[in-house]
Design a protein around this motif. Structure first.
Motif, PDB file in Angstrom:
ATOM      1  N   MET A  59       0.816  -1.194   0.000  1.00 57.98           N
ATOM      2  CA  MET A  59       0.000   0.000   0.000  1.00 57.98           C
ATOM      3  C   MET A  59       0.861   1.260   0.000  1.00 57.98           C
ATOM      4  O   MET A  59       0.551   2.213  -0.693  1.00 57.98           O
ATOM      5  N   VAL A  60       1.931   1.237   0.767  1.00 55.82           N
ATOM      6  CA  VAL A  60       2.819   2.398   0.823  1.00 55.82           C
ATOM      7  C   VAL A  60       3.467   2.636  -0.532  1.00 55.82           C
ATOM      8  O   VAL A  60       3.630   3.767  -0.965  1.00 55.82           O
ATOM      9  N   ASP A  61       3.827   1.552  -1.227  1.00 52.58           N
ATOM     10  CA  ASP A  61       4.457   1.681  -2.537  1.00 52.58           C
ATOM     11  C   ASP A  61       3.527   2.341  -3.547  1.00 52.58           C
ATOM     12  O   ASP A  61       3.961   3.157  -4.353  1.00 52.58           O
ATOM     13  N   SER A  62       2.239   2.008  -3.515  1.00 52.09           N
ATOM     14  CA  SER A  62       1.305   2.594  -4.472  1.00 52.09           C
ATOM     15  C   SER A  62       1.092   4.082  -4.197  1.00 52.09           C
ATOM     16  O   SER A  62       0.974   4.876  -5.121  1.00 52.09           O
ATOM     17  N   VAL A  63       1.079   4.486  -2.930  1.00 51.87           N
ATOM     18  CA  VAL A  63       0.936   5.910  -2.596  1.00 51.87           C
ATOM     19  C   VAL A  63       2.179   6.668  -3.026  1.00 51.87           C
ATOM     20  O   VAL A  63       2.104   7.749  -3.614  1.00 51.87           O
ATOM     21  N   PHE A  64       3.359   6.103  -2.751  1.00 45.72           N
ATOM     22  CA  PHE A  64       4.609   6.741  -3.135  1.00 45.72           C
ATOM     23  C   PHE A  64       4.726   6.866  -4.644  1.00 45.72           C
ATOM     24  O   PHE A  64       5.166   7.896  -5.160  1.00 45.72           O
ATOM     25  N   LYS A  65       4.307   5.825  -5.379  1.00 51.47           N
ATOM     26  CA  LYS A  65       4.358   5.855  -6.830  1.00 51.47           C
ATOM     27  C   LYS A  65       3.427   6.926  -7.391  1.00 51.47           C
ATOM     28  O   LYS A  65       3.773   7.627  -8.329  1.00 51.47           O
ATOM     29  N   GLY A  66       2.250   7.080  -6.793  1.00 53.36           N
ATOM     30  CA  GLY A  66       1.319   8.115  -7.226  1.00 53.36           C
ATOM     31  C   GLY A  66       1.864   9.511  -6.997  1.00 53.36           C
ATOM     32  O   GLY A  66       1.725  10.395  -7.834  1.00 53.36           O
ATOM     33  N   LEU A  67       2.518   9.724  -5.849  1.00 53.65           N
ATOM     34  CA  LEU A  67       3.106  11.032  -5.574  1.00 53.65           C
ATOM     35  C   LEU A  67       4.263  11.320  -6.514  1.00 53.65           C
ATOM     36  O   LEU A  67       4.446  12.458  -6.949  1.00 53.65           O
ATOM     37  N   THR A  68       5.045  10.328  -6.830  1.00 51.23           N
ATOM     38  CA  THR A  68       6.164  10.510  -7.752  1.00 51.23           C
ATOM     39  C   THR A  68       5.655  10.878  -9.142  1.00 51.23           C
ATOM     40  O   THR A  68       6.218  11.765  -9.794  1.00 51.23           O
ATOM     41  N   GLN A  69       4.599  10.231  -9.595  1.00 48.77           N
ATOM     42  CA  GLN A  69       4.031  10.556 -10.899  1.00 48.77           C
ATOM     43  C   GLN A  69       3.472  11.974 -10.917  1.00 48.77           C
ATOM     44  O   GLN A  69       3.626  12.696 -11.900  1.00 48.77           O
ATOM     45  N   GLN A  70       2.844  12.399  -9.825  1.00 49.41           N
ATOM     46  CA  GLN A  70       2.317  13.759  -9.747  1.00 49.41           C
ATOM     47  C   GLN A  70       3.448  14.781  -9.772  1.00 49.41           C
ATOM     48  O   GLN A  70       3.357  15.808 -10.443  1.00 49.41           O
ATOM     49  N   LYS A  71       4.515  14.504  -9.053  1.00 52.82           N
ATOM     50  CA  LYS A  71       5.647  15.432  -9.029  1.00 52.82           C
ATOM     51  C   LYS A  71       6.315  15.511 -10.394  1.00 52.82           C
ATOM     52  O   LYS A  71       6.720  16.598 -10.822  1.00 52.82           O
ATOM     53  N   LEU A  72       6.433  14.388 -11.075  1.00 56.41           N
ATOM     54  CA  LEU A  72       7.022  14.404 -12.410  1.00 56.41           C
ATOM     55  C   LEU A  72       6.143  15.170 -13.399  1.00 56.41           C
ATOM     56  O   LEU A  72       6.648  15.935 -14.228  1.00 56.41           O
ATOM     57  N   ALA A  73       4.842  14.988 -13.299  1.00 57.28           N
ATOM     58  CA  ALA A  73       3.927  15.705 -14.189  1.00 57.28           C
ATOM     59  C   ALA A  73       3.967  17.202 -13.911  1.00 57.28           C
ATOM     60  O   ALA A  73       3.986  18.015 -14.841  1.00 57.28           O
ATOM     61  N   LEU A  74       4.000  17.575 -12.639  1.00 56.58           N
ATOM     62  CA  LEU A  74       4.078  18.988 -12.290  1.00 56.58           C
ATOM     63  C   LEU A  74       5.399  19.593 -12.743  1.00 56.58           C
ATOM     64  O   LEU A  74       5.442  20.702 -13.284  1.00 56.58           O
ATOM     65  N   GLY A  75       6.487  18.857 -12.561  1.00 59.02           N
ATOM     66  CA  GLY A  75       7.793  19.333 -13.006  1.00 59.02           C
ATOM     67  C   GLY A  75       7.861  19.495 -14.511  1.00 59.02           C
ATOM     68  O   GLY A  75       8.435  20.454 -15.017  1.00 59.02           O
ATOM     69  N   ALA A  76       7.274  18.567 -15.252  1.00 57.91           N
ATOM     70  CA  ALA A  76       7.266  18.667 -16.711  1.00 57.91           C
ATOM     71  C   ALA A  76       6.441  19.867 -17.166  1.00 57.91           C
ATOM     72  O   ALA A  76       6.805  20.557 -18.121  1.00 57.91           O
ATOM     73  N   GLY A  77       5.351  20.137 -16.473  1.00 59.63           N
ATOM     74  CA  GLY A  77       4.537  21.297 -16.821  1.00 59.63           C
ATOM     75  C   GLY A  77       5.267  22.602 -16.583  1.00 59.63           C
ATOM     76  O   GLY A  77       5.225  23.516 -17.409  1.00 59.63           O
ATOM     77  N   PHE A  78       5.970  22.698 -15.461  1.00 63.37           N
ATOM     78  CA  PHE A  78       6.731  23.916 -15.181  1.00 63.37           C
ATOM     79  C   PHE A  78       7.917  24.052 -16.124  1.00 63.37           C
ATOM     80  O   PHE A  78       8.309  25.156 -16.488  1.00 63.37           O
ATOM     81  N   PHE A  79       8.513  22.926 -16.535  1.00 60.40           N
ATOM     82  CA  PHE A  79       9.609  22.946 -17.494  1.00 60.40           C
ATOM     83  C   PHE A  79       9.127  23.503 -18.834  1.00 60.40           C
ATOM     84  O   PHE A  79       9.795  24.347 -19.444  1.00 60.40           O
ATOM     85  N   ALA A  80       7.961  23.061 -19.271  1.00 60.63           N
ATOM     86  CA  ALA A  80       7.386  23.569 -20.523  1.00 60.63           C
ATOM     87  C   ALA A  80       7.012  25.039 -20.394  1.00 60.63           C
ATOM     88  O   ALA A  80       7.202  25.823 -21.333  1.00 60.63           O
ATOM     89  N   MET A  81       6.497  25.428 -19.224  1.00 59.04           N
ATOM     90  CA  MET A  81       6.129  26.826 -19.009  1.00 59.04           C
ATOM     91  C   MET A  81       7.362  27.726 -19.027  1.00 59.04           C
ATOM     92  O   MET A  81       7.314  28.855 -19.530  1.00 59.04           O
ATOM     93  N   LEU A  82       8.477  27.244 -18.484  1.00 64.03           N
ATOM     94  CA  LEU A  82       9.714  28.009 -18.511  1.00 64.03           C
ATOM     95  C   LEU A  82      10.150  28.281 -19.941  1.00 64.03           C
ATOM     96  O   LEU A  82      10.487  29.418 -20.289  1.00 64.03           O
ATOM     97  N   PHE A  83      10.115  27.251 -20.795  1.00 61.92           N
ATOM     98  CA  PHE A  83      10.502  27.450 -22.182  1.00 61.92           C
ATOM     99  C   PHE A  83       9.519  28.345 -22.920  1.00 61.92           C
ATOM    100  O   PHE A  83       9.908  29.129 -23.779  1.00 61.92           O
ATOM    101  N   ALA A  84       8.243  28.256 -22.600  1.00 64.51           N
ATOM    102  CA  ALA A  84       7.247  29.104 -23.253  1.00 64.51           C
ATOM    103  C   ALA A  84       7.461  30.565 -22.881  1.00 64.51           C
ATOM    104  O   ALA A  84       7.333  31.456 -23.726  1.00 64.51           O
ATOM    105  N   ASN A  85       7.793  30.829 -21.628  1.00 61.37           N
ATOM    106  CA  ASN A  85       8.010  32.210 -21.196  1.00 61.37           C
ATOM    107  C   ASN A  85       9.314  32.785 -21.730  1.00 61.37           C
ATOM    108  O   ASN A  85       9.381  33.956 -22.074  1.00 61.37           O
ATOM    109  N   GLN A  86      10.354  31.992 -21.785  1.00 59.68           N
ATOM    110  CA  GLN A  86      11.665  32.489 -22.201  1.00 59.68           C
ATOM    111  C   GLN A  86      11.867  32.485 -23.713  1.00 59.68           C
ATOM    112  O   GLN A  86      12.776  33.142 -24.208  1.00 59.68           O
TER     113      GLN A  86
END
Length: 83
Positions: A1-28
């Motif tokens: 159960m702990v592994d599935s929660v950790f995996k979900g948080l990791t996927q959310q962080k990666l998705a959020l990071g990818a979105g901010f990475f794209a936003m950085l390139f769009a702004n610059q």
């Protein structure tokens, strides 16, 4: 159960990071592509171009003079007007 929660948080962080990475390139991308286009293709003076690109930063500074960014935490701190 702990592994599935950790995996979900990791996927959310990666998705959020990818979105901010794209936003950085769009702004610059506008500033990065404006320099070679306006200087080389249109022959605009580099000094005037740098002033035009810095104008939004200067305007933002004048609009919110009381907000100072902390270098250690990256959060804004509201500074009083000298009282």
């Amino acid at each position: 159960m702990v592994d599935s929660v950790f995996k979900g948080l990791t996927q959310q962080k990666l998705a959020l990071g990818a979105g901010f990475f794209a936003m950085l390139f769009a702004n610059q991308s506008v500033q990065v592509l404006a320099i070679p286009f306006y200087q080389m293709q249109l022959g605009v003076d580099p000094f005037l171009l740098s002033l035009a690109l810095a104008l939004p930063v200067i305007a933002g500074t004048l609009i919110t003079p009381g907000l100072v960014m902390s270098a250690t935490t990256g959060t804004g701190v509201l500074v009083s007007g000298g009282r």
